[in-house]
Design an enzyme around this catalytic site. Structure first.
Site, PDB file in Angstrom:
ATOM      1  N   HIS A 102       0.823  -1.212   0.000  1.00  0.00           N
ATOM      2  CA  HIS A 102       0.000   0.000   0.000  1.00  0.00           C
ATOM      3  C   HIS A 102       0.861   1.268   0.000  1.00  0.00           C
ATOM      4  CE1 HIS A 102      -3.989  -1.969   1.473  1.00  0.00           C
ATOM      5  NE2 HIS A 102      -3.439  -2.589   0.437  1.00  0.00           N
ATOM      6  N   GLU A 104       0.787   3.996   1.749  1.00  0.00           N
ATOM      7  CA  GLU A 104       1.244   4.480   3.060  1.00  0.00           C
ATOM      8  C   GLU A 104       2.409   3.637   3.563  1.00  0.00           C
ATOM      9  OE1 GLU A 104      -1.736   3.511   2.053  1.00  0.00           O
ATOM     10  OE2 GLU A 104      -3.350   4.366   3.223  1.00  0.00           O
ATOM     11  N   CYS A 128      -5.917   1.705   5.440  1.00  0.00           N
ATOM     12  CA  CYS A 128      -6.540   0.455   5.886  1.00  0.00           C
ATOM     13  C   CYS A 128      -5.976   0.067   7.259  1.00  0.00           C
ATOM     14  CB  CYS A 128      -6.274  -0.656   4.868  1.00  0.00           C
ATOM     15  SG  CYS A 128      -4.564  -1.242   4.927  1.00  0.00           S
ATOM     16  N   CYS A 131      -2.101  -0.615   7.294  1.00  0.00           N
ATOM     17  CA  CYS A 131      -1.304   0.620   7.216  1.00  0.00           C
ATOM     18  C   CYS A 131      -1.446   1.417   8.505  1.00  0.00           C
ATOM     19  CB  CYS A 131      -1.722   1.463   6.017  1.00  0.00           C
ATOM     20  SG  CYS A 131      -1.245   0.714   4.455  1.00  0.00           S
TER      21      CYS A 131
HETATM   22  N1  LIG Z   1      -5.213   3.120   2.077  1.00  0.00           N
HETATM   23  C1  LIG Z   1      -5.007   2.344   1.013  1.00  0.00           C
HETATM   24  C2  LIG Z   1      -5.993   1.493   0.555  1.00  0.00           C
HETATM   25  C3  LIG Z   1      -5.744   0.735  -0.563  1.00  0.00           C
HETATM   26  N2  LIG Z   1      -4.560   0.811  -1.186  1.00  0.00           N
HETATM   27  C4  LIG Z   1      -4.350   0.084  -2.440  1.00  0.00           C
HETATM   28  C5  LIG Z   1      -4.456  -1.383  -2.477  1.00  0.00           C
HETATM   29  C6  LIG Z   1      -4.928  -1.639  -3.884  1.00  0.00           C
HETATM   30  O1  LIG Z   1      -3.830  -1.577  -4.794  1.00  0.00           O
HETATM   31  C7  LIG Z   1      -5.852  -0.464  -4.155  1.00  0.00           C
HETATM   32  C8  LIG Z   1      -7.297  -0.755  -3.827  1.00  0.00           C
HETATM   33  O2  LIG Z   1      -7.831  -1.466  -4.898  1.00  0.00           O
HETATM   34  P1  LIG Z   1      -9.414  -1.657  -5.052  1.00  0.00           P
HETATM   35  O3  LIG Z   1      -9.856  -2.556  -3.956  1.00  0.00           O
HETATM   36  O4  LIG Z   1     -10.053  -0.306  -4.970  1.00  0.00           O
HETATM   37  O5  LIG Z   1      -9.561  -2.270  -6.423  1.00  0.00           O
HETATM   38  O6  LIG Z   1      -5.377   0.543  -3.327  1.00  0.00           O
HETATM   39  C9  LIG Z   1      -3.592   1.664  -0.716  1.00  0.00           C
HETATM   40  O7  LIG Z   1      -2.487   1.781  -1.290  1.00  0.00           O
HETATM   41  N3  LIG Z   1      -3.825   2.392   0.399  1.00  0.00           N
HETATM   42 ZN    ZN Z   2      -3.179  -0.085   3.652  1.00  0.00          ZN
END
Ligand SMILES: Nc1ccn([C@H]2C[C@H](O)[C@@H](COP(=O)(O)O)O2)c(=O)n1
Ligand code: ZN
Length: 203
Positions: A102, A104, A128, A131
């Site tokens: 992710h 973060e 999330c 993170c």
């Molecule tokens: N705070 C976050 C939440 C999610 N991510 C990333 C993880 C995945 O690459 C994407 C989410 O994909 P989706 O479920 O919308 O198809 O975002 C993050 O980096 N940081």
């Molecule tokens: Zn995360």
């Protein structure tokens, strides 16, 4: 009548106005840091959600940035960016969630040993739960986010619960401008125009 200055006085001229050509539409700090997070997100290869994060210390210095991507050595050509709802595969080993780091987490890892105690994290998407654990443990004190599109999901509710317990403040960021434009073409054209002007002057 002229006034004599004693040793502790400095001469001043109240009538003189300072001509100040300072730009008025310069980026403020918060827009600048969130725009940096958004620019970083542009590096992501995730087809559905590109996330960027930018960590800033108390002296307004950027100490780390990151975006969501696969770990070093795990090529985007060998690992899949699909997810269950794509209907491409039901095998979790074929889904991005297994591999993606992710934004973060990447930012924290990219801080390269710099202390993050007391810093502020700007992120384009609310963190999330995984993170959130890293954010808390690394000493980040404040989180500014743009989107909270997964607010109802347990993993995101879990992060708020942890942030509340750990005394981490989190705030949705409202930009003070509609857009930040980076126009490469304009910059190239401006340079061309200047060199044309210079040539004309020499003639
Ligand atoms: N705070 C976050 C939440 C999610 N991510 C990333 C993880 C995945 O690459 C994407 C989410 O994909 P989706 O479920 O919308 O198809 O975002 C993050 O980096 N940081
Ligand atoms: Zn995360």
């Amino acid at each position: 009548m002229s006034q004599e200055l004693n040793g502790s006085q400095t001469p001043t001229n109240p009538a003189k106005e300072v001509v100040n050509l300072k730009r008025k539409d310069y980026l403020n700090w918060d827009d600048y840091f969130m725009a940096t997070a958004l620019l970083s997100a542009k590096r992501s290869k995730d087809p559905s959600t590109q996330v960027g994060a930018c960590i800033v210390d108390t002296q307004k210095r950027i100490v780390a940035i990151g975006y969501n991507g696969f770990p070093r050595g795990c090529s985007d050509d060998a690992f899949s960016w699909s997810k269950p709802s794509d209907g491409i595969s039901t095998d979790p080993l074929e889904h991005k969630y297994m591999y993606v780091v992710h934004a973060e987490a990447n930012a924290i890892l990219n801080s390269n040993g710099t202390s993050l105690v007391g810093t502020r994290l700007y992120t384009t998407l609310f963190p999330c739960n995984e993170c959130a654990k890293l954010i808390i443990q690394s000493g980040v004190k404040e989180v500014y986010y743009m989107s909270d599109k997964y607010a109802e999901k347990p993993t995101f509710r879990g992060s708020k619960r942890m942030f509340d317990a750990a005394g981490i403040s989190y705030k949705r960021y409202t930009p003070t401008r509609k857009q930040v434009i980076i126009n490469f073409d304009e910059i190239i054209q401006e340079e061309l125009n200047i060199s044309l002007d210079m040539k004309a002057l020499k003639m």
